[in-house]
Design a protein around this motif. Structure first.
Motif, PDB file in Angstrom:
ATOM      1  N   GLU A  85       0.840  -1.211   0.000  1.00  0.00           N
ATOM      2  CA  GLU A  85       0.000   0.000   0.000  1.00  0.00           C
ATOM      3  C   GLU A  85       0.870   1.255   0.000  1.00  0.00           C
ATOM      4  O   GLU A  85       0.604   2.215  -0.732  1.00  0.00           O
ATOM      5  N   ARG A 125       2.549   1.666  -3.443  1.00  0.00           N
ATOM      6  CA  ARG A 125       1.565   2.085  -4.455  1.00  0.00           C
ATOM      7  C   ARG A 125       1.297   3.582  -4.342  1.00  0.00           C
ATOM      8  O   ARG A 125       1.325   4.312  -5.338  1.00  0.00           O
ATOM      9  N   SER A 126       1.058   4.062  -3.133  1.00  0.00           N
ATOM     10  CA  SER A 126       0.798   5.489  -2.935  1.00  0.00           C
ATOM     11  C   SER A 126       2.019   6.329  -3.270  1.00  0.00           C
ATOM     12  O   SER A 126       1.918   7.360  -3.935  1.00  0.00           O
ATOM     13  N   TRP A 127       3.186   5.886  -2.807  1.00  0.00           N
ATOM     14  CA  TRP A 127       4.402   6.672  -2.977  1.00  0.00           C
ATOM     15  C   TRP A 127       4.871   6.683  -4.428  1.00  0.00           C
ATOM     16  O   TRP A 127       5.191   7.721  -4.982  1.00  0.00           O
ATOM     17  N   ARG A 128       4.895   5.509  -5.061  1.00  0.00           N
ATOM     18  CA  ARG A 128       5.465   5.416  -6.405  1.00  0.00           C
ATOM     19  C   ARG A 128       4.474   5.766  -7.508  1.00  0.00           C
ATOM     20  O   ARG A 128       4.882   6.280  -8.548  1.00  0.00           O
ATOM     21  N   SER A 129       3.195   5.491  -7.307  1.00  0.00           N
ATOM     22  CA  SER A 129       2.221   5.711  -8.378  1.00  0.00           C
ATOM     23  C   SER A 129       1.470   7.033  -8.264  1.00  0.00           C
ATOM     24  O   SER A 129       1.176   7.655  -9.279  1.00  0.00           O
ATOM     25  N   GLU A 130       1.138   7.441  -7.052  1.00  0.00           N
ATOM     26  CA  GLU A 130       0.318   8.634  -6.865  1.00  0.00           C
ATOM     27  C   GLU A 130       1.143   9.881  -6.526  1.00  0.00           C
ATOM     28  O   GLU A 130       0.877  10.964  -7.034  1.00  0.00           O
ATOM     29  N   HIS A 131       2.127   9.722  -5.655  1.00  0.00           N
ATOM     30  CA  HIS A 131       2.833  10.875  -5.095  1.00  0.00           C
ATOM     31  C   HIS A 131       3.630  11.694  -6.115  1.00  0.00           C
ATOM     32  O   HIS A 131       3.680  12.919  -6.002  1.00  0.00           O
ATOM     33  N   ARG A 161       2.913  12.815  -8.976  1.00  0.00           N
ATOM     34  CA  ARG A 161       2.133  13.893  -9.616  1.00  0.00           C
ATOM     35  C   ARG A 161       2.028  15.126  -8.723  1.00  0.00           C
ATOM     36  O   ARG A 161       1.890  16.235  -9.213  1.00  0.00           O
ATOM     37  N   HIS A 176      -1.505  14.833   0.774  1.00  0.00           N
ATOM     38  CA  HIS A 176      -1.413  13.480   0.229  1.00  0.00           C
ATOM     39  C   HIS A 176      -0.531  12.593   1.103  1.00  0.00           C
ATOM     40  O   HIS A 176      -0.845  11.420   1.326  1.00  0.00           O
ATOM     41  N   GLU A 177       0.557  13.136   1.618  1.00  0.00           N
ATOM     42  CA  GLU A 177       1.467  12.353   2.459  1.00  0.00           C
ATOM     43  C   GLU A 177       0.789  11.813   3.709  1.00  0.00           C
ATOM     44  O   GLU A 177       1.156  10.744   4.197  1.00  0.00           O
ATOM     45  N   HIS A 206      -1.833  10.315   3.988  1.00  0.00           N
ATOM     46  CA  HIS A 206      -2.511   9.045   3.713  1.00  0.00           C
ATOM     47  C   HIS A 206      -1.594   7.837   3.825  1.00  0.00           C
ATOM     48  O   HIS A 206      -2.073   6.722   4.046  1.00  0.00           O
TER      49      HIS A 206
END
Length: 107
Positions: A18, A21-27, A29, A83-84, A86
């Motif tokens: 999890e 996924r958040s760090w590499r895919s969402e963060h 942007r 965002h962080e 989360h």
């Protein structure tokens, strides 16, 4: 050239997958919206039998200290910090200058 070095600890109750996924895919942007940023690198800690004190490291490059200050004062930084919350439980950071140290050729 200056960079912000961030040592990251994932949020309690967040699995490694999890977190990644958040760090590499969402963060990214959110990071790329910051004014003045030149480069961004993530270094997730490898899975190991030992428990590391950090889950990863991020590096953000800027041309000047003023660019760093401006980037972290704007609305883009607020969105980044929101965002962080989360997926990041804690982080430690510092600003550094990078110096390449030439190594002797090995024979």
């Amino acid at each position: 050239m200056y960079k912000v070095v961030v040592l990251v600890i994932r949020k309690e109750g967040t699995t490694r997958d999890e977190f990644l996924r958040s760090w590499r895919s969402e963060h990214p942007r959110f990071v790329e919206q910051m004014p003045g940023i030149l480069r961004y690198r993530q270094s997730p800690a490898i899975q190991h039998k030992s428990v590391w004190p950090f889950d990863g490291m991020a590096e953000l490059w800027f041309a000047s200290l003023g660019d760093i200050a401006a980037a972290f004062k704007g609305p883009e930084a607020k969105a980044l910090f929101d965002h962080e919350e989360h997926f990041i439980g804690d982080l430690k950071w510092f600003v550094a200058e990078e110096f390449e140290v030439p190594l002797k050729e090995r024979t």
